[in-house]
Design a protein around this motif. Structure first.
Motif, short mmCIF file in Angstrom:
data_model
loop_
_atom_site.label_atom_id
_atom_site.label_comp_id
_atom_site.label_asym_id
_atom_site.label_seq_id
_atom_site.Cartn_x
_atom_site.Cartn_y
_atom_site.Cartn_z
N SER A 107 23.13 30.63 45.35
CA SER A 107 22.22 29.52 45.04
C SER A 107 21.26 29.87 43.90
CB SER A 107 21.41 29.14 46.28
OG SER A 107 20.55 30.23 46.65
N ASN A 108 21.20 31.17 43.54
CA ASN A 108 20.26 31.67 42.53
C ASN A 108 18.81 31.38 42.89
OD1 ASN A 108 19.82 33.19 40.21
ND2 ASN A 108 19.66 31.39 38.91
N GLN A 109 18.52 31.42 44.19
CA GLN A 109 17.15 31.23 44.69
C GLN A 109 16.69 32.52 45.36
OE1 GLN A 109 15.46 28.14 44.30
NE2 GLN A 109 17.26 27.76 43.01
N SER A 110 15.36 32.76 45.31
CA SER A 110 14.83 33.93 46.01
C SER A 110 13.70 33.51 46.94
CB SER A 110 14.34 35.00 45.03
OG SER A 110 13.26 34.52 44.27
N ILE A 111 13.62 34.16 48.11
CA ILE A 111 12.56 33.89 49.08
C ILE A 111 11.96 35.21 49.53
CG2 ILE A 111 13.51 31.70 49.93
CD1 ILE A 111 14.53 33.39 52.39
N GLN A 112 10.69 35.18 49.90
CA GLN A 112 10.02 36.38 50.38
C GLN A 112 10.54 36.74 51.77
OE1 GLN A 112 5.69 36.51 50.09
NE2 GLN A 112 5.60 37.74 51.97
N VAL A 113 10.86 38.02 51.99
CA VAL A 113 11.37 38.45 53.29
C VAL A 113 10.58 39.64 53.86
CG1 VAL A 113 13.71 37.60 52.98
CG2 VAL A 113 13.12 39.88 52.15
N ALA A 114 9.63 40.19 53.09
CA ALA A 114 8.88 41.35 53.58
C ALA A 114 7.52 41.38 52.91
CB ALA A 114 9.64 42.65 53.29
N ALA A 115 6.55 41.99 53.60
CA ALA A 115 5.20 42.13 53.04
C ALA A 115 4.57 43.41 53.56
CB ALA A 115 4.33 40.94 53.41
N HIS A 116 3.78 44.04 52.70
CA HIS A 116 3.03 45.25 53.06
C HIS A 116 1.58 45.06 52.61
CE1 HIS A 116 6.01 48.41 54.33
NE2 HIS A 116 6.86 47.54 53.79
N ASP A 117 0.76 46.10 52.87
CA ASP A 117 -0.64 46.07 52.46
C ASP A 117 -0.87 46.76 51.13
OD1 ASP A 117 -1.26 44.79 54.91
OD2 ASP A 117 -1.30 46.74 55.91
N ALA A 118 0.20 47.24 50.50
CA ALA A 118 0.14 47.91 49.20
C ALA A 118 1.51 47.72 48.55
CB ALA A 118 -0.19 49.39 49.38
N PRO A 119 1.66 48.09 47.28
CA PRO A 119 2.97 47.93 46.62
C PRO A 119 4.12 48.54 47.43
CG PRO A 119 1.34 48.45 44.98
CD PRO A 119 0.64 48.54 46.31
N ILE A 120 5.28 47.86 47.38
CA ILE A 120 6.48 48.34 48.07
C ILE A 120 7.28 49.18 47.09
CG2 ILE A 120 8.58 47.69 49.29
CD1 ILE A 120 7.21 45.09 50.11
N LYS A 121 7.47 50.46 47.42
CA LYS A 121 8.14 51.39 46.50
C LYS A 121 9.64 51.41 46.65
CE LYS A 121 8.15 54.80 43.45
NZ LYS A 121 9.59 54.96 43.28
#
Length: 355
Positions: A107-121
């Motif tokens: 579909s060439n779409q992106s959705i958020q699937v994860a979150a942290h309290d600082a940058p994700i490395k």
């Protein structure tokens, strides 16, 4: 051609392409943070790259070495890692904006699937016998495991320090942290700590890659440090099987000093089990860890090599040439372009025959 042995090369040798390798068209506009080839279940080879320009790009790599840009997704901040789902339908993207997104390629779409309290490395897809999930490692000192059907993490594991590097080869995960921490996790059933490993390296870990034994079972890992040294560590063999070797160092300065560069990335060949390292000195090296010998080293590029990877059948070696910021912003030269090169590598990474 990538599926043939022999020395077909393209172009002429230049300072920006001294190995005369195939050059990926339309490369990122800033330093390249991550590279990943599509899994074996897809008949074509697709390559994705994440960059500090906040974008993730996808190319199709043809057998001729030609690359075709397919699509691009953007995030709100620099992208630090990318990985594929096991079925090749999705790409996961981890960012400095503290989120990870899932890019559905159809579909060439992106959705958020994860979150942290600082940058994700780091981000890695885990395909287990009883579950599948996304593992993210962050500078907030946690590993988080995400079932894509839920906005909350299925599991949070606290780390002793910020996550700097990770690799997953089911049922093993290896995670390197600030302060030279290295923890191995068992992923079967439910992810849990297996052991914390002390290594004979005195400087910060920068990259880690899991290797398999002769039975194709994950058996240990290689970890690269900022002082041009790699440690090979077997989890269940005697300690005398473990060793370190020096790489990405230049000799011959007039005063007798040696320039030492960080090992920026490590990748194991999926067929031969030999290993590639890339470094801040702008070279790549191919090594046979079992024979403890070097197979090949490259001419130096104009800039550091930041990342590398092999495609699923080990025919193609991809490496990214861009500034790694190790000397600070004052050494950044915007006139030097970022490049991704593709090299036919199957023959070069064959282990040396035993005498």
């Amino acid at each position: 051609m990538f599926n043939q042995s022999g020395g077909l090369q393209t172009g002429t040798s230049t300072t920006s392409n001294p190995m005369q390798d195939y050059e990926v068209v339309s490369p990122p506009d800033d330093s390249i943070s991550s590279l990943a080839f599509s899994p074996a279940c897809i008949p074509q080879n697709f390559l994705v790259a994440g960059s500090w320009d906040c974008n993730v790009r996808c190319w199709e790599v043809e057998q001729s070495g030609k690359t075709i840009p397919k699509s691009m997704q953007s995030m709100a901040a620099p992208v630090l890692d990318v990985c594929w789902s096991d079925d090749g339908t999705k790409v996961f993207m981890a960012s400095c904006d503290k989120t990870a997104k899932c890019w559905d390629l159809a579909s060439n779409q992106s959705i958020q699937v994860a979150a942290h309290d600082a940058p994700i490395k780091t981000c890695h897809w885990i395909k287990a016998s009883t579950y599948s999930c996304l593992m993210t490692g962050s500078w907030d000192k946690t590993l988080r495991f995400w079932d894509l059907r839920s906005p909350k993490p299925a599991l949070i594991i606290n780390l002793i320090e910020r996550c700097y590097c990770a690799d997953v080869d089911y049922p093993m995960a290896a995670v390197g942290t600030a302060g030279r921490g290295l923890i191995v996790y068992q992923l079967e059933g439910s992810p849990r700590e297996y052991k914390s490993v002390e290594l004979n390296l005195k400087y910060q870990y920068r990259c880690v890659a899991i290797f398999r034994d002769k039975k194709k079972v994950p058996a240990g890992f290689a970890i690269g440090s900022t002082e041009g040294r790699v440690a090979i560590h077997h989890l269940n063999l005697s300690s005398k099987e473990n060793f370190t070797f020096k790489c990405h160092r230049t000799n011959g300065t007039p005063n007798g000093y040696q320039d030492i560069y960080a090992v920026n990335d490590i990748a194991f060949h999926p067929v031969h089990g030999t290993v590639a390292t890339v470094g801040g000195d702008g070279t790549f090296g191919f090594w046979d860890k079992d024979a403890r010998t070097k197979l090949k080293s490259s001419e130096p590029m104009e800039q550091p090599i930041t990342r590398c990877c092999f495609n699923h059948n080990g025919q193609i070696f991809a490496y990214a040439v861009s500034y790694d910021w190790s000397k600070g912003h004052e050494y950044y030269n915007p006139a030097k372009k970022n490049s991704i090169f593709l090299r036919p590598c199957f023959e070069e990474l064959k282990p040396k025959a035993s005498p």
